[in-house]
Scaffold this motif. Structure first.
Motif: not given
Length: 127
Positions: A33-41
């Motif tokens: 399974x694949x995914x996307x995550x994000x991180x703001x400063x």
């Protein structure tokens, strides 16, 4: 072993669109399974979207539902994130991830358990 390389980030104005790509190495890509995550400063990494190994199951964070679409092409070992109607709060570094249990992990928040991560691609949305 799986290596992930993201591309497609950039700078856009609010309301614009971007498509992120994540190219995976390894013949076992279709098992993950694949995914996307994000991180703001200054903030923690958060879940964005995930897709099952077959592409038949998808899961989104509430903040992106109706605006982002995750898809995959197992023949090309690539997963995509189409981002429409971007908002300034979408500004972050976006990371691709792979794990056989990623959909479950995304629901539980146990992100340190994820097996593989890409190096990230920056998305900046201006108002």
């Amino acid at each position: 072993h799986v290596q992930l390389v993201e591309s497609g980030g950039g700078s856009v104005q609010a309301g614009g669109s971007l498509r992120l790509s994540c190219a995976a190495s390894g013949r076992t890509f279709r098992l993950y399974a694949m995914g996307w995550f994000r991180q703001a400063p200054g903030k923690e990494r958060t879940f964005v979207a995930a897709i099952s190994w077959s592409g038949g199951g998808q899961y989104y964070a509430d903040s992106v539902k109706g605006r982002f679409t995750i898809s995959r092409d197992n023949a090309k070992n690539t997963v995509y994130l189409q981002m429409n109607n971007l908002k300034p709060e979408d500004t972050a570094a976006y990371y691709c991830a792979a794990d056989p249990d990623l959909l479950l992990i995304a629901r539980t928040g146990a992100y340190p358990q994820i097996a593989y991560w890409g190096q990230g691609t920056q998305v900046t949305v201006s108002s």
